[in-house]
Design a protein around this motif. Structure first.
Motif, short mmCIF file in Angstrom:
data_model
loop_
_atom_site.label_atom_id
_atom_site.label_comp_id
_atom_site.label_asym_id
_atom_site.label_seq_id
_atom_site.Cartn_x
_atom_site.Cartn_y
_atom_site.Cartn_z
N HIS A 157 0.83 -1.20 0.00
CA HIS A 157 0.00 0.00 0.00
C HIS A 157 0.87 1.25 0.00
CE1 HIS A 157 -2.72 3.11 1.63
NE2 HIS A 157 -3.69 2.41 1.10
N CYS A 185 2.58 1.75 -3.39
CA CYS A 185 1.64 2.09 -4.46
C CYS A 185 1.06 3.49 -4.30
CB CYS A 185 0.52 1.06 -4.51
SG CYS A 185 1.04 -0.57 -5.08
N TYR A 186 0.85 3.93 -3.05
CA TYR A 186 0.15 5.19 -2.83
C TYR A 186 0.95 6.22 -2.03
CZ TYR A 186 -3.74 2.26 -4.29
OH TYR A 186 -4.54 1.39 -4.99
N LEU A 225 -2.92 -5.79 -6.85
CA LEU A 225 -1.59 -5.34 -6.44
C LEU A 225 -0.87 -6.39 -5.61
CD1 LEU A 225 -2.41 -1.63 -5.52
CD2 LEU A 225 -1.47 -2.53 -7.65
#
Length: 356
Positions: free
Chosen positions: A146, A149-150, A165
């Motif tokens: 997470h 990715c962000y 993902l």
């Protein structure tokens, strides 16, 4: 090297690319030592183990035989070592693993003709993949995915992250997953390292302050240290996390890696004020930006800390940070302070910190 001939069907590795072969790096030794390893699954288990195929020493590039600046091939020694463990072409598998060590001029030439770097739209998850993700992907792995990715400290939307993902981790042994994240962590800047560890160990859950989701710099750092050690110890004894890797009484090198970095790195200082303002806006509080100033001088900054300029100059970086934390506890809006005073404190802290 003596190896036994072992073959696996597609059912043994339904989700594992390149038959589980990967390049691993020892993260504890003073100089890096590299290994070729393989994730594999036994028929009686629903998780993967790993085995070591070959120790290749300190420089993987030694096994590349370059042909001018136009091409290269992998040493036959490696092909012979890997061939008994795979069904595919060992040279093709090794080329993917050693690609980062290929000289830059060769990579630039080959990328014109190859498919590396092309974006391929991922296919929809199958029912089997979804079930495997629920079973194989630990919550700690999800937090790390997470973040990469962000880039978000706030993990409240973790389970809204698309399951696609997680697909990249399917079939990996615990050792291969840890090697994967070590490589990902290399992109972190100095100021991001501690923020990343704070996030993936979910330390924000121990704090009720609103800034816990955006500005961990403003939290009680001594409490945070204790919470981190607790989370680290809990992960050490979590059998579901260490499946497929031998557990010992000592702390795993992969956890030592986080322990050292957590206490050796500091939170970045550049975004503290912006993050705090953004949190105020998003929390629906009535907020007005303070009047723009021409800049705070050292005299004003030292007055805010109630210390003389001479005393402020003598403070080390760590001593200044401790002083900031004590003042922040008193001036923080969540403890009864005024947000204007807290903003001035942060500005003074950043002003003085730049001189250290």
């Amino acid at each position: 090297m003596s190896v036994s001939k072992t073959k696996f069907s597609s059912l043994d590795f339904p989700l594992l690319k390149r038959e589980g072969v990967y390049l691993a790096r020892d993260i504890i030794t003073p100089e890096p030592v590299y290994y070729i390893r393989q994730s594999y699954r036994e028929s009686t288990t629903d998780f993967s183990f790993y085995r070591e195929i070959l120790n290749i020493g300190k420089n993987p590039a030694d096994y590349l035989i370059c042909i001018g600046d136009r091409g290269y091939y992998i040493s036959p020694v490696l092909e012979e070592a890997v061939e008994p463990f795979v069904e595919g072409d060992p040279a093709e598998i090794l080329e993917d693993l050693f690609w980062p060590f290929v000289p830059r001029e060769i990579r630039l030439n080959l990328e014109k003709f190859g498919k590396r770097g092309m974006n391929v739209k991922p296919s929809a998850l199958t029912d089997r993949e979804q079930a495997a993700i629920e079973q194989e992907i630990h919550i700690f792995d999800r937090r790390r995915l997470h973040y990469f990715c962000y880039g978000s400290i706030d993990q409240s939307r973790l389970f809204q992250m698309p399951l696609k993902l997680c697909r990249r981790l399917l079939g990996m042994s615990r050792d291969q997953k840890e090697q994967y994240f070590i490589n990902q962590e290399r992109i972190l800047t100095y100021d991001e390292v501690k923020q990343y560890i704070y996030t993936v160990f979910n330390l924000q859950r121990y704090f009720s302050e609103t800034v816990a989701r955006v500005m961990p710099q403003g939290l009680d750092q001594e409490k945070m240290d204790d919470c981190f050690v607790k989370e680290l110890c809990d992960l050490k004894i979590d059998d579901s996390f260490w499946r497929g890797i031998e557990k010992t009484e000592n702390l795993s090198p992969y956890l030592v890696h986080y322990l050292i970095r957590f206490f050796d790195y500091d939170f970045g200082r550049s975004s503290a004020l912006d993050d705090y303002i953004r949190q105020f806006i998003n929390s629906h509080r009535q907020f007005y930006f303070p009047e723009k100033k021409t800049g705070m001088n050292m005299s004003e900054a030292s007055d805010i800390f109630s210390e003389s300029q001479e005393k402020i100059k003598e403070l080390s970086k760590s001593e200044l940070t401790r002083l900031f934390r004590r003042k922040a506890k008193k001036l923080h809006p969540d403890t009864g302070g005024k947000h204007e005073d807290f903003l001035k404190l942060v500005e003074a802290y950043e002003k003085i910190l730049r001189t250290k």
